[in-house]
Scaffold this motif. Structure first.
Motif, PDB file in Angstrom:
ATOM      1  N   ARG A 148       0.823  -1.212   0.000  1.00 22.99           N
ATOM      2  CA  ARG A 148       0.000   0.000   0.000  1.00 22.99           C
ATOM      3  C   ARG A 148       0.862   1.269   0.000  1.00 22.99           C
ATOM      4  N   TYR A 149       0.341   2.282  -0.658  1.00 18.80           N
ATOM      5  CA  TYR A 149       0.872   3.636  -0.547  1.00 18.80           C
ATOM      6  C   TYR A 149      -0.305   4.588  -0.485  1.00 18.80           C
ATOM      7  N   PHE A 150      -0.050   5.850  -0.142  1.00 17.60           N
ATOM      8  CA  PHE A 150      -1.146   6.790   0.132  1.00 17.60           C
ATOM      9  C   PHE A 150      -2.068   6.267   1.233  1.00 17.60           C
ATOM     10  N   GLN A 151      -1.534   5.433   2.141  1.00 21.40           N
ATOM     11  CA  GLN A 151      -2.315   4.933   3.259  1.00 21.40           C
ATOM     12  C   GLN A 151      -2.287   5.968   4.393  1.00 21.40           C
ATOM     13  N   ALA A 152      -3.060   5.700   5.438  1.00 19.37           N
ATOM     14  CA  ALA A 152      -3.046   6.550   6.629  1.00 19.37           C
ATOM     15  C   ALA A 152      -2.983   5.655   7.851  1.00 19.37           C
ATOM     16  N   GLY A 153      -2.449   6.176   8.938  1.00 17.94           N
ATOM     17  CA  GLY A 153      -2.345   5.360  10.138  1.00 17.94           C
ATOM     18  C   GLY A 153      -2.135   6.201  11.378  1.00 17.94           C
ATOM     19  N   SER A 154      -2.303   5.571  12.526  1.00 13.27           N
ATOM     20  CA  SER A 154      -2.163   6.241  13.816  1.00 13.27           C
ATOM     21  C   SER A 154      -1.619   5.256  14.838  1.00 13.27           C
ATOM     22  N   ILE A 155      -0.997   5.799  15.893  1.00 10.75           N
ATOM     23  CA  ILE A 155      -0.564   4.969  17.016  1.00 10.75           C
ATOM     24  C   ILE A 155      -1.706   4.895  18.012  1.00 10.75           C
ATOM     25  N   LEU A 156      -2.142   3.698  18.313  1.00  9.27           N
ATOM     26  CA  LEU A 156      -3.256   3.484  19.230  1.00  9.27           C
ATOM     27  C   LEU A 156      -2.816   3.708  20.678  1.00  9.27           C
ATOM     28  N   VAL A 157      -3.771   3.915  21.563  1.00 14.50           N
ATOM     29  CA  VAL A 157      -3.446   4.155  22.969  1.00 14.50           C
ATOM     30  C   VAL A 157      -2.774   2.942  23.592  1.00 14.50           C
ATOM     31  N   ILE A 158      -2.979   1.760  23.024  1.00 13.30           N
ATOM     32  CA  ILE A 158      -2.350   0.544  23.546  1.00 13.30           C
ATOM     33  C   ILE A 158      -0.930   0.368  23.028  1.00 13.30           C
ATOM     34  N   GLY A 159      -0.461   1.310  22.187  1.00 12.41           N
ATOM     35  CA  GLY A 159       0.916   1.271  21.693  1.00 12.41           C
ATOM     36  C   GLY A 159       1.084   0.609  20.353  1.00 12.41           C
ATOM     37  N   LYS A 160       0.059  -0.085  19.873  1.00  9.02           N
ATOM     38  CA  LYS A 160       0.143  -0.683  18.546  1.00  9.02           C
ATOM     39  C   LYS A 160      -0.084   0.384  17.476  1.00  9.02           C
ATOM     40  N   VAL A 161       0.275   0.059  16.246  1.00  5.37           N
ATOM     41  CA  VAL A 161       0.112   0.978  15.123  1.00  5.37           C
ATOM     42  C   VAL A 161      -0.982   0.459  14.207  1.00  5.37           C
ATOM     43  N   LEU A 162      -1.923   1.313  13.871  1.00 12.06           N
ATOM     44  CA  LEU A 162      -2.997   0.962  12.943  1.00 12.06           C
ATOM     45  C   LEU A 162      -2.729   1.621  11.601  1.00 12.06           C
ATOM     46  N   VAL A 163      -2.695   0.805  10.535  1.00  9.93           N
ATOM     47  CA  VAL A 163      -2.564   1.314   9.169  1.00  9.93           C
ATOM     48  C   VAL A 163      -3.834   0.967   8.409  1.00  9.93           C
ATOM     49  N   THR A 164      -4.362   1.933   7.658  1.00  9.90           N
ATOM     50  CA  THR A 164      -5.653   1.762   7.002  1.00  9.90           C
ATOM     51  C   THR A 164      -5.589   2.130   5.527  1.00  9.90           C
ATOM     52  N   GLY A 165      -6.330   1.377   4.722  1.00 10.19           N
ATOM     53  CA  GLY A 165      -6.560   1.728   3.330  1.00 10.19           C
ATOM     54  C   GLY A 165      -5.300   1.950   2.526  1.00 10.19           C
ATOM     55  N   GLY A 166      -5.379   2.951   1.638  1.00 17.21           N
ATOM     56  CA  GLY A 166      -4.297   3.206   0.695  1.00 17.21           C
ATOM     57  C   GLY A 166      -4.605   2.567  -0.648  1.00 17.21           C
ATOM     58  N   HIS A 167      -3.588   2.517  -1.477  1.00 16.25           N
ATOM     59  CA  HIS A 167      -3.729   1.986  -2.835  1.00 16.25           C
ATOM     60  C   HIS A 167      -2.640   0.958  -3.069  1.00 16.25           C
ATOM     61  N   ASN A 168      -2.957  -0.111  -3.755  1.00 13.59           N
ATOM     62  CA  ASN A 168      -1.956  -1.161  -4.006  1.00 13.59           C
ATOM     63  C   ASN A 168      -1.429  -1.152  -5.436  1.00 13.59           C
ATOM     64  N   GLY A 169      -1.723  -0.078  -6.174  1.00 11.54           N
ATOM     65  CA  GLY A 169      -1.299   0.015  -7.557  1.00 11.54           C
ATOM     66  C   GLY A 169      -2.381  -0.351  -8.541  1.00 11.54           C
ATOM     67  N   ALA A 441       5.062   7.107   8.657  1.00  9.05           N
ATOM     68  CA  ALA A 441       6.065   7.037   9.717  1.00  9.05           C
ATOM     69  C   ALA A 441       5.388   7.241  11.066  1.00  9.05           C
ATOM     70  N   PHE A 442       5.836   6.469  12.079  1.00  5.84           N
ATOM     71  CA  PHE A 442       5.236   6.518  13.407  1.00  5.84           C
ATOM     72  C   PHE A 442       6.348   6.500  14.452  1.00  5.84           C
ATOM     73  N   VAL A 443       6.292   7.422  15.405  1.00  8.16           N
ATOM     74  CA  VAL A 443       7.228   7.402  16.528  1.00  8.16           C
ATOM     75  C   VAL A 443       6.610   6.534  17.626  1.00  8.16           C
ATOM     76  N   LEU A 444       7.234   5.392  17.900  1.00  8.97           N
ATOM     77  CA  LEU A 444       6.702   4.434  18.856  1.00  8.97           C
ATOM     78  C   LEU A 444       6.998   4.855  20.293  1.00  8.97           C
ATOM     79  N   SER A 445       6.322   4.226  21.236  1.00  6.62           N
ATOM     80  CA  SER A 445       6.514   4.567  22.648  1.00  6.62           C
ATOM     81  C   SER A 445       7.921   4.240  23.133  1.00  6.62           C
ATOM     82  N   ASN A 446       8.606   3.320  22.449  1.00  8.92           N
ATOM     83  CA  ASN A 446       9.976   2.984  22.828  1.00  8.92           C
ATOM     84  C   ASN A 446      11.005   3.913  22.185  1.00  8.92           C
ATOM     85  N   GLY A 447      10.531   4.946  21.469  1.00  5.25           N
ATOM     86  CA  GLY A 447      11.421   5.927  20.865  1.00  5.25           C
ATOM     87  C   GLY A 447      11.851   5.606  19.455  1.00  5.25           C
ATOM     88  N   LYS A 448      11.601   4.383  19.010  1.00  2.93           N
ATOM     89  CA  LYS A 448      11.963   4.016  17.653  1.00  2.93           C
ATOM     90  C   LYS A 448      10.945   4.570  16.660  1.00  2.93           C
TER      91      LYS A 448
END
Length: 467
Positions: A148-169, A441-448
């Motif tokens: 996927r590209y042109f996707q969107a995502g957020s860091i959830l309160v539980i620390g996991k990352v959610l990636v949604t939608g986008g286009h696969n070409g 890009a997502f800045v994780l709770s562990n700093g990575k």
């Protein structure tokens, strides 16, 4: 057992930090064989009655060791039977369990079988967590289930990352998946009600994720919005926007409402509207002074929203500020360069850093400038080492800004760089393993920093990596 071993390793490794590598040595017993274990600045060596070997110290420059850099604890290049490289400190032999001699596997899934440890004639199991002491720069992590590209995502309160939608070409996607930093793996979760790309995700005060607008495979702009509940892994539709749009922005205000601005629906839009979680409805608010899409929106220290650049009747250098208490927009200082498809980052000092993008001549920019909310004035700062658009910008825990990938007008990039607001200068931060643009890009709770997906000029990507 694994947690006890790792605790022992932490204590051992922390004790190494205050000692010189040249003077450190210890001995341990393995199957009634005495092993003298010595760390040197150039090599890690050990000998016993059955064998002797030398383990090369990582220098961070070779192809195999480019993610294995020097640290306060000397780090070494461990190898598996398949010659896969792992970078880890010298570990006391007494805590390493032997591998299965036939399968070269370990009883624990959190360990790898190392054949060149110098601890014994047999291969031993190295806990993967020990590599965290030495890992620097970029390294690959689990791949997404969908390209996927042109996707969107957020860091959830539980620390996991959610990636949604986008286009696969080929078409827009409705699926979503979550990244777990503790395992480095992705798992699919509930699919959205609508396939969409060029949309926006926002974390609401109650922990749910709001997805707004975007466009379908046909290119038709969407006015739909929906909510993801992390506790259930499912989506529910919510109130539609008053206007369909993509290439817009969505910002969480201090009052918990979401401000959607501009975007494109045929032409550029100057409209803005607010989402109220308590009602699930959108209401219009004051129009921007300029229609724009592919612009940026940044939350200022006083809670106001700064919108910059983009494309409207032409390429823009204009900026304006939204005040949620009045619902009105006021113009502020113009940027020195017209730019769209740039990035904007709010720094720890409250200033906003704008980087790259494209100008009206089609030139991809390396120029960077700072907005001071107290004066409403833009000043130029050090240029990036590479011109780029379709890149990402992430504010790290140390206050620096990490720029990754993008496109320079000729080539797609895997280069990255760091901005230091104290010096106003950029330094290179190593190259990603994969060339990519239009990624997330997502800045994780562990700093990575987690980088996922994108486009390399030929392929639509499902790969992900960590900085």
């Amino acid at each position: 057992m694994a947690s006890i071993v790792f605790l022992f390793l932490i204590v051992s490794l922390l004790s190494l930090k205050d000692q010189t590598a040249a003077s450190l040595s210890y001995s341990c017993a393995y199957r009634n064989t005495s092993v003298q274990f010595t760390l040197l600045t150039s090599a890690h060596s050990a000998s016993n009655s059955a064998s002797s070997c030398s383990l090369q110290q990582c220098n961070g420059t070779s192809a195999d060791n480019q993610t294995c850099s020097l640290s306060p604890t000397p780090c070494f290049d461990y190898r598996t039977m398949n010659n896969i490289s792992y970078c880890a400190p010298g570990v006391d032999c007494s805590v390493l369990q032997p591998c299965d001699n036939v399968t070269h596997s370990c009883a624990s899934n959190d360990s790898v079988c190392i054949v060149n440890s110098c601890c014994s004639p047999s291969a031993v199991c190295l806990p993967v967590l020990t590599t965290e002491f030495c890992s620097r720069g970029w390294r690959m992590t689990g791949s997404m289930n969908s390209r996927r590209y042109f996707q969107a995502g957020s860091i959830l309160v539980i620390g996991k990352v959610l990636v949604t939608g986008g286009h696969n070409g080929s078409f827009a996607l409705d699926n979503a998946e979550q990244y777990d930093p503790s395992t480095g793996s992705w798992t699919t979760t509930g699919s959205m009600s609508f396939a969409r790309t060029s949309h926006i995700t926002s974390i609401l005060p109650n922990g749910k994720v709001l997805v707004t607008a975007g466009h379908a495979s046909s290119g038709l702009s969407l006015d739909s919005a929906e909510l993801f509940d992390p506790s259930l892994g499912s989506w529910t539709t919510t109130g539609n926007l008053n206007g369909a749009r993509f290439g817009h922005t969505a910002s969480i205000l201090s009052n918990g409402k979401v401000l959607a601005t501009g975007g494109r629906n045929g032409g550029a839009l100057n409209t803005a509207e607010l989402y109220d979680l308590s009602t699930g409805n959108w209401t219009t608010t004051g129009n921007m002074n300029n229609a724009r899409y592919d612009h940026t929106a940044s939350i200022l220290p006083d809670g106001k929203v700064l919108v910059t650049g983009g494309y409207g009747s032409g390429y823009l250098n204009s900026s304006e500020v939204y005040d949620s208490s009045t619902g009105l927009w006021t113009t502020t200082g113009n940027m020195h360069a017209v730019r769209y498809q740039h990035t904007a980052s709010t720094l720890f000092n409250g200033n906003v850093l704008v980087a790259g993008g494209k100008d009206s001549s089609g030139t991809v920019l390396s120029s960077v400038e700072l907005y001071d909310p107290s004066t409403g004035v833009w000043t130029t700062t050090g240029n990036m080492n590479n011109p780029r658009l379709w890149h990402t910008a992430s504010v790290l825990s140390n206050g620096k800004v990490l720029i990754t990938g993008g496109y320079n007008g000729f080539n797609y990039l895997n280069t990255t760089e760091l901005y230091d607001s104290l010096t106003g200068s950029w330094t290179t931060a190593g190259s990603m393993n994969v060339v990519r643009s239009l990624h997330t890009a997502f800045v994780l709770s562990n700093g990575k920093v987690l980088i996922a997906g994108g486009y390399d000029g030929t392929n639509y990507l499902n790969t992900a990596e960590l900085y």
